[in-house]
Design an enzyme around this catalytic site. Structure first.
Site, PDB file in Angstrom:
ATOM      1  NE  ARG A  72      29.854  42.451  36.611  1.00 32.20           N
ATOM      2  CZ  ARG A  72      31.159  42.729  36.609  1.00 32.20           C
ATOM      3  NH1 ARG A  72      31.916  42.449  37.652  1.00 32.20           N
ATOM      4  NH2 ARG A  72      31.709  43.276  35.551  1.00 32.20           N
ATOM      5  NE  ARG A 120      32.393  44.238  30.958  1.00 26.71           N
ATOM      6  CZ  ARG A 120      32.595  44.732  32.179  1.00 26.71           C
ATOM      7  NH1 ARG A 120      33.573  44.282  32.912  1.00 26.71           N
ATOM      8  NH2 ARG A 120      31.803  45.664  32.676  1.00 26.71           N
ATOM      9  CB  SER A 133      36.993  41.020  41.755  1.00 26.59           C
ATOM     10  OG  SER A 133      36.762  42.030  40.861  1.00 26.59           O
ATOM     11  CG  ASP A 156      47.827  29.265  34.051  1.00 29.58           C
ATOM     12  OD1 ASP A 156      46.680  28.806  34.105  1.00 29.58           O
ATOM     13  OD2 ASP A 156      48.730  28.761  33.356  1.00 29.58           O
ATOM     14  NE  ARG A 175      32.664  38.595  35.671  1.00 29.61           N
ATOM     15  CZ  ARG A 175      33.433  39.668  35.523  1.00 29.61           C
ATOM     16  NH1 ARG A 175      34.536  39.785  36.247  1.00 29.61           N
ATOM     17  NH2 ARG A 175      33.111  40.611  34.666  1.00 29.61           N
TER      18      ARG A 175
HETATM   19  P1  ADP Z   1      38.126  40.772  37.209  1.00 28.39           P
HETATM   20  O1  ADP Z   1      37.859  41.323  38.580  1.00 28.39           O
HETATM   21  O2  ADP Z   1      39.530  40.995  36.787  1.00 28.39           O
HETATM   22  O3  ADP Z   1      37.148  41.250  36.189  1.00 28.39           O
HETATM   23  P2  ADP Z   1      37.220  38.246  38.363  1.00 28.39           P
HETATM   24  O4  ADP Z   1      37.977  38.223  39.641  1.00 28.39           O
HETATM   25  O5  ADP Z   1      35.776  38.564  38.416  1.00 28.39           O
HETATM   26  O6  ADP Z   1      37.957  39.187  37.283  1.00 28.39           O
HETATM   27  O7  ADP Z   1      37.452  36.813  37.665  1.00 28.39           O
HETATM   28  C1  ADP Z   1      36.748  36.461  36.476  1.00 28.39           C
HETATM   29  C2  ADP Z   1      36.239  35.015  36.613  1.00 28.39           C
HETATM   30  O8  ADP Z   1      37.341  34.126  36.560  1.00 28.39           O
HETATM   31  C3  ADP Z   1      35.521  34.775  37.930  1.00 28.39           C
HETATM   32  O9  ADP Z   1      34.393  33.954  37.679  1.00 28.39           O
HETATM   33  C4  ADP Z   1      36.560  34.043  38.784  1.00 28.39           C
HETATM   34  O10 ADP Z   1      35.962  33.147  39.683  1.00 28.39           O
HETATM   35  C5  ADP Z   1      37.398  33.310  37.729  1.00 28.39           C
HETATM   36  N1  ADP Z   1      38.829  33.168  38.074  1.00 28.39           N
HETATM   37  C6  ADP Z   1      39.635  34.093  38.630  1.00 28.39           C
HETATM   38  N2  ADP Z   1      40.905  33.631  38.739  1.00 28.39           N
HETATM   39  C7  ADP Z   1      40.890  32.361  38.246  1.00 28.39           C
HETATM   40  C8  ADP Z   1      41.892  31.354  38.096  1.00 28.39           C
HETATM   41  N3  ADP Z   1      43.171  31.530  38.459  1.00 28.39           N
HETATM   42  N4  ADP Z   1      41.525  30.169  37.550  1.00 28.39           N
HETATM   43  C9  ADP Z   1      40.244  29.966  37.149  1.00 28.39           C
HETATM   44  N5  ADP Z   1      39.248  30.866  37.274  1.00 28.39           N
HETATM   45  C10 ADP Z   1      39.561  32.083  37.823  1.00 28.39           C
HETATM   46  P1  5GP Z   2      33.719  46.030  36.067  1.00 28.82           P
HETATM   47  O1  5GP Z   2      32.571  46.599  35.328  1.00 28.82           O
HETATM   48  O2  5GP Z   2      34.117  44.663  35.565  1.00 28.82           O
HETATM   49  O3  5GP Z   2      33.569  46.080  37.562  1.00 28.82           O
HETATM   50  O4  5GP Z   2      34.985  46.973  35.747  1.00 28.82           O
HETATM   51  C1  5GP Z   2      35.329  47.229  34.413  1.00 28.82           C
HETATM   52  C2  5GP Z   2      36.686  47.907  34.359  1.00 28.82           C
HETATM   53  O5  5GP Z   2      36.605  49.185  34.981  1.00 28.82           O
HETATM   54  C3  5GP Z   2      37.790  47.139  35.089  1.00 28.82           C
HETATM   55  O6  5GP Z   2      38.937  47.155  34.260  1.00 28.82           O
HETATM   56  C4  5GP Z   2      38.044  47.965  36.333  1.00 28.82           C
HETATM   57  O7  5GP Z   2      39.386  47.898  36.742  1.00 28.82           O
HETATM   58  C5  5GP Z   2      37.727  49.355  35.803  1.00 28.82           C
HETATM   59  N1  5GP Z   2      37.402  50.326  36.874  1.00 28.82           N
HETATM   60  C6  5GP Z   2      36.701  50.114  38.006  1.00 28.82           C
HETATM   61  N2  5GP Z   2      36.652  51.248  38.733  1.00 28.82           N
HETATM   62  C7  5GP Z   2      37.351  52.176  38.036  1.00 28.82           C
HETATM   63  C8  5GP Z   2      37.680  53.546  38.288  1.00 28.82           C
HETATM   64  O8  5GP Z   2      37.336  54.155  39.280  1.00 28.82           O
HETATM   65  N3  5GP Z   2      38.428  54.172  37.337  1.00 28.82           N
HETATM   66  C9  5GP Z   2      38.843  53.550  36.196  1.00 28.82           C
HETATM   67  N4  5GP Z   2      39.579  54.252  35.338  1.00 28.82           N
HETATM   68  N5  5GP Z   2      38.551  52.274  35.928  1.00 28.82           N
HETATM   69  C10 5GP Z   2      37.816  51.595  36.851  1.00 28.82           C
END
Ligand code: ADP
Ligand code: 5GP
Length: 209
Positions: free
Chosen positions: A54, A158, A28, A182, A147
């Site tokens: 959220r 997760r 995200s 990273d 987060r």
């Molecule tokens: P995802 O969408 O894959 O679940 P997020 O984008 O919500 O992950 O990122 C998870 C957390 O890590 C967030 O709080 C974000 O601000 C933080 N984050 C993302 N990329 C980095 C990075 N390169 N270094 C440190 N923190 C990061």
């Molecule tokens: P979150 O709850 O953190 O938003 O998402 C949890 C997981 O669900 C993440 O791995 C995200 O990529 C996945 N996800 C979000 N939308 C979809 C969808 O429409 N289809 C599938 N298969 N996974 C999804």
């Protein structure tokens, strides 16, 4: 699905992009950065989910938040390209979510889990597959905890899914590009480089219209 892809090919629009990778890897964060820098180039496929929003998330922008009953009815009607169960909740990409973006000739972004990737591979959507990976499980756990969006139960689910995801994503040919998030700026540069060709396609379409 057939209809969607026939239409897509006729329009010869940009290829969609699938983003996957463990929860907390930074999908995200990277996507928001990309959509902000390239306003009018990308469009987000808004998935349906049965999880609760959220703080800061908006219905219709981040997800369509629905009950299990509503989601199951949609699936049974054939409204979804793919759907999956993740960490105790349902998630799915509706045909309408992708069509809405493609109708605007934008690069359609799908943020989906590994089951979604495998299911999309069985369709003829033909996206670019990008995996966003954390540098390690320890870093991932810290990011998810910091987060502060998950209960302990959800966090553990997760992390378990992440372990499986990190193993599967090593499968040769599953993803076109694997980016280890990273340092955020480095990861973002790699992401832009991977999408440059499609970004230029959309810019050209925009200039000629
Ligand atoms: P995802 O969408 O894959 O679940 P997020 O984008 O919500 O992950 O990122 C998870 C957390 O890590 C967030 O709080 C974000 O601000 C933080 N984050 C993302 N990329 C980095 C990075 N390169 N270094 C440190 N923190 C990061
Ligand atoms: P979150 O709850 O953190 O938003 O998402 C949890 C997981 O669900 C993440 O791995 C995200 O990529 C996945 N996800 C979000 N939308 C979809 C969808 O429409 N289809 C599938 N298969 N996974 C999804």
């Amino acid at each position: 699905m057939r209809d969607l892809c026939t239409k897509e090919k006729a329009m010869a629009g940009p290829r969609p992009v699938v983003f996957s990778g463990p929860s907390g890897a930074g999908k995200s964060t990277l996507l928001k950065k990309l959509m902000k820098e390239y306003d009018g180039v990308f469009g987000f496929s808004v998935s349906h989910t049965t999880r609760n929003p959220r703080p800061g998330e908006e219905n219709g922008r981040d997800y369509h938040y629905v009950t299990r009953e509503v989601m199951q009815t949609g699936i049974d009607k054939g409204d979804f390209i793919e759907n999956a169960e993740f960490s105790g909740n349902m998630y799915g990409t509706s045909k309408a979510a992708v069509q809405d973006v493609q109708a605007k000739n934008l690069i359609c972004i799908l943020d989906i889990d590994m089951q979604g990737v495998k299911n999309i591979k069985r369709t003829d959507l033909s996206p670019i597959y990008i995996s966003i990976q954390p540098p390690s499980m320890n870093v991932l756990e810290k990011r998810l905890r910091d987060r502060k969006t998950e209960s302990e139960e959800s966090l553990l689910k997760r992390l378990h899914a992440a372990q499986v995801d990190m193993e599967i994503s090593k499968e040769p040919g599953l993803f076109d590009v694997v980016i280890v998030n990273d340092n955020l700026e480095d990861a973002y540069e790699q992401l832009k480089a991977a999408l440059l060709e499609e970004i230029n396609k959309v810019k050209k379409i925009n200039m000629s219209s």
